[in-house]
Design an enzyme around this catalytic site. Structure first.
Site, PDB file in Angstrom:
ATOM      1  N   SER A  46       0.862  -1.191   0.000  1.00 36.79           N
ATOM      2  CA  SER A  46       0.000   0.000   0.000  1.00 36.79           C
ATOM      3  C   SER A  46       0.896   1.237   0.000  1.00 36.79           C
ATOM      4  O   SER A  46       2.099   1.127   0.284  1.00 36.79           O
ATOM      5  CB  SER A  46      -0.842  -0.008   1.275  1.00 36.79           C
ATOM      6  OG  SER A  46      -1.457   1.241   1.517  1.00 36.79           O
ATOM      7  N   TYR A  51      -2.285  -1.646  10.438  1.00 39.38           N
ATOM      8  CA  TYR A  51      -2.321  -1.677   8.966  1.00 39.38           C
ATOM      9  C   TYR A  51      -1.022  -1.109   8.401  1.00 39.38           C
ATOM     10  O   TYR A  51      -0.402  -1.717   7.510  1.00 39.38           O
ATOM     11  CB  TYR A  51      -3.523  -0.868   8.457  1.00 39.38           C
ATOM     12  CG  TYR A  51      -3.719  -0.966   6.963  1.00 39.38           C
ATOM     13  CD1 TYR A  51      -4.299  -2.095   6.391  1.00 39.38           C
ATOM     14  CD2 TYR A  51      -3.314   0.064   6.123  1.00 39.38           C
ATOM     15  CE1 TYR A  51      -4.470  -2.198   5.014  1.00 39.38           C
ATOM     16  CE2 TYR A  51      -3.484  -0.025   4.746  1.00 39.38           C
ATOM     17  CZ  TYR A  51      -4.066  -1.158   4.196  1.00 39.38           C
ATOM     18  OH  TYR A  51      -4.228  -1.255   2.833  1.00 39.38           O
TER      19      TYR A  51
HETATM   20  N1  NAD Z   1      -8.681  -0.142  -1.576  1.00 39.03           N
HETATM   21  C1  NAD Z   1      -7.641   0.588  -1.291  1.00 39.03           C
HETATM   22  O1  NAD Z   1      -7.698   1.830  -1.267  1.00 39.03           O
HETATM   23  C2  NAD Z   1      -6.311  -0.043  -1.003  1.00 39.03           C
HETATM   24  C3  NAD Z   1      -5.187   0.785  -0.916  1.00 39.03           C
HETATM   25  C4  NAD Z   1      -3.958   0.213  -0.659  1.00 39.03           C
HETATM   26  C5  NAD Z   1      -3.842  -1.152  -0.511  1.00 39.03           C
HETATM   27  N2  NAD Z   1      -4.945  -1.927  -0.606  1.00 39.03           N
HETATM   28  C6  NAD Z   1      -4.763  -3.368  -0.455  1.00 39.03           C
HETATM   29  O2  NAD Z   1      -5.297  -4.041  -1.563  1.00 39.03           O
HETATM   30  C7  NAD Z   1      -5.670  -5.371  -1.190  1.00 39.03           C
HETATM   31  C8  NAD Z   1      -7.056  -5.653  -1.709  1.00 39.03           C
HETATM   32  O3  NAD Z   1      -7.950  -4.781  -1.057  1.00 39.03           O
HETATM   33  P1  NAD Z   1      -9.297  -4.261  -1.731  1.00 39.03           P
HETATM   34  O4  NAD Z   1      -9.280  -2.787  -1.604  1.00 39.03           O
HETATM   35  O5  NAD Z   1      -9.494  -4.888  -3.048  1.00 39.03           O
HETATM   36  O6  NAD Z   1     -10.311  -4.777  -0.617  1.00 39.03           O
HETATM   37  P2  NAD Z   1     -11.634  -5.675  -0.715  1.00 39.03           P
HETATM   38  O7  NAD Z   1     -12.162  -5.662   0.667  1.00 39.03           O
HETATM   39  O8  NAD Z   1     -12.487  -5.233  -1.847  1.00 39.03           O
HETATM   40  O9  NAD Z   1     -11.043  -7.102  -1.077  1.00 39.03           O
HETATM   41  C9  NAD Z   1     -10.286  -7.827  -0.161  1.00 39.03           C
HETATM   42  C10 NAD Z   1     -10.649  -9.294  -0.317  1.00 39.03           C
HETATM   43  O10 NAD Z   1      -9.835 -10.023   0.607  1.00 39.03           O
HETATM   44  C11 NAD Z   1     -10.669 -10.995   1.208  1.00 39.03           C
HETATM   45  N3  NAD Z   1     -10.114 -11.390   2.498  1.00 39.03           N
HETATM   46  C12 NAD Z   1     -10.160 -10.705   3.676  1.00 39.03           C
HETATM   47  N4  NAD Z   1      -9.604 -11.435   4.646  1.00 39.03           N
HETATM   48  C13 NAD Z   1      -9.206 -12.602   4.092  1.00 39.03           C
HETATM   49  C14 NAD Z   1      -8.580 -13.764   4.595  1.00 39.03           C
HETATM   50  N5  NAD Z   1      -8.267 -13.879   5.871  1.00 39.03           N
HETATM   51  N6  NAD Z   1      -8.306 -14.764   3.735  1.00 39.03           N
HETATM   52  C15 NAD Z   1      -8.650 -14.676   2.425  1.00 39.03           C
HETATM   53  N7  NAD Z   1      -9.265 -13.601   1.896  1.00 39.03           N
HETATM   54  C16 NAD Z   1      -9.533 -12.577   2.723  1.00 39.03           C
HETATM   55  C17 NAD Z   1     -12.028 -10.321   1.338  1.00 39.03           C
HETATM   56  O11 NAD Z   1     -13.075 -11.251   1.536  1.00 39.03           O
HETATM   57  C18 NAD Z   1     -12.121  -9.577   0.030  1.00 39.03           C
HETATM   58  O12 NAD Z   1     -12.700 -10.362  -0.986  1.00 39.03           O
HETATM   59  C19 NAD Z   1      -5.522  -5.431   0.330  1.00 39.03           C
HETATM   60  O13 NAD Z   1      -4.324  -6.056   0.664  1.00 39.03           O
HETATM   61  C20 NAD Z   1      -5.488  -3.979   0.732  1.00 39.03           C
HETATM   62  O14 NAD Z   1      -4.789  -3.768   1.943  1.00 39.03           O
HETATM   63  C21 NAD Z   1      -6.182  -1.420  -0.860  1.00 39.03           C
END
Ligand code: NAD
Length: 254
Positions: free
Chosen positions: A143, A158
């Site tokens: 991130s 986080y």
């Molecule tokens: N959305 C943002 O702004 C953002 C920014 C920086 C980093 N990220 C990172 O991107 C990645 C994806 O996030 P996203 O925004 O698509 O979120 P999201 O919530 O849309 O998707 C995350 C997915 O991970 C799954 N998940 C959660 N815990 C889990 C577990 N223990 N085992 C297996 N699956 C699990 C959830 O069910 C979900 O389908 C994450 O690592 C997040 O930290 C997101």
């Protein structure tokens, strides 16, 4: 016709039921890959596979909790049983815990278990299979919080987890650099997924900060972030390893 970067290859995606992971699963399949989708959310994970099938792609869903070593082992061996090999992995599952802002112990443990130990365990299980088929490429989701902490949003667990994913990625990249293995981190800025909507809904200050955060003037669409992930996993990025690729609309350039 899109260049078939992953023709004959097998791609594993964790967190593939929603957000960035779902978009990446779809993109891997559109570029010719067979996709093993892992998530704790079975209904939405199966839905990702149905979307791939509707586009004539190949995939399978594996109910997986990346915080559980046994569950990760079952996912990886299940994907090998189903598709015969592993070439690419996008270790992307991650959470923000709403209790993180109050420095809650349970939030800390859960966040580190999923965001950091989950990525570590996935790589431990995946790499031996990749080595057996001559190498591979891994992308781990960090991130912008892998580089900075946000003064407007206290997210200690986080932030720690995402900094650590970059360190872990670099260590593993160097360990396997001579084995035709590339290991990189993807560092998204604010992306319009459920995770962000949850934070935006928490209070008005967070919402304002999120909406106005990037010089580009908007939050990212998950597909824009997934495009960077699959490029990093593809042969087009063949000389890139140990890198943390920022996809943030200019946020860290400020
Ligand atoms: N959305 C943002 O702004 C953002 C920014 C920086 C980093 N990220 C990172 O991107 C990645 C994806 O996030 P996203 O925004 O698509 O979120 P999201 O919530 O849309 O998707 C995350 C997915 O991970 C799954 N998940 C959660 N815990 C889990 C577990 N223990 N085992 C297996 N699956 C699990 C959830 O069910 C979900 O389908 C994450 O690592 C997040 O930290 C997101």
């Amino acid at each position: 016709m899109l260049e078939q970067w992953f023709e004959g290859k097998v791609a594993l995606v964790t967190g593939g039921a929603d957000g960035i992971g779902r978009e990446a699963a779809l993109l891997f399949a559109r570029r010719g890959g067979m996709v093993a989708v892992a998530d704790v959310n079975s209904d939405a994970g199966e839905q990702t596979c149905e979307m791939i099938t509707a586009e004539h792609g190949t995939s399978a869903f594996f109910h997986t909790d990346v915080a559980s070593k046994d569950s990760v082992a079952r996912f990886v061996s299940g994907a090998v049983d189903r598709f015969g090999r592993i070439d690419v992995a996008f270790n992307n599952a991650g959470i923000t815990d709403p209790r993180d802002d109050s420095w809650d112990d349970a939030a800390f443990e859960r966040t580190l278990a999923i965001n950091l130990a989950g990525v570590n365990q996935c790589m431990k299980e995946q790499i031996p299979h990749m080595l057996r088929s001559g190498g591979g490429a891994i992308v781990n989701t960090s991130s912008i919080h892998g580089f900075i902490a946000n003064p407007a949003l206290f997210l200690p667990a986080y932030t720690a987890s995402k900094h650590a994913v970059i360190g872990l990625t670099k260590a593993v990249a160097l360990q396997y650099a001579k084995d035709n293995m590339r290991v990189n981190a993807l560092c998204p800025g604010v992306t319009a997924t459920a995770m962000i909507r949850q934070t935006m809904d928490r209070d008005e200050a967070a919402r304002k900060m999120i909406e106005g955060h990037a010089p580009i003037g908007r939050v990212a669409d998950p597909r824009e972030v997934a495009e960077a992930a699959i490029w990093l996993a593809s042969g087009a990025a063949s000389f890139i390893t140990g890198h943390a690729l920022v996809v943030d609309g200019g946020f860290l350039a400020q």
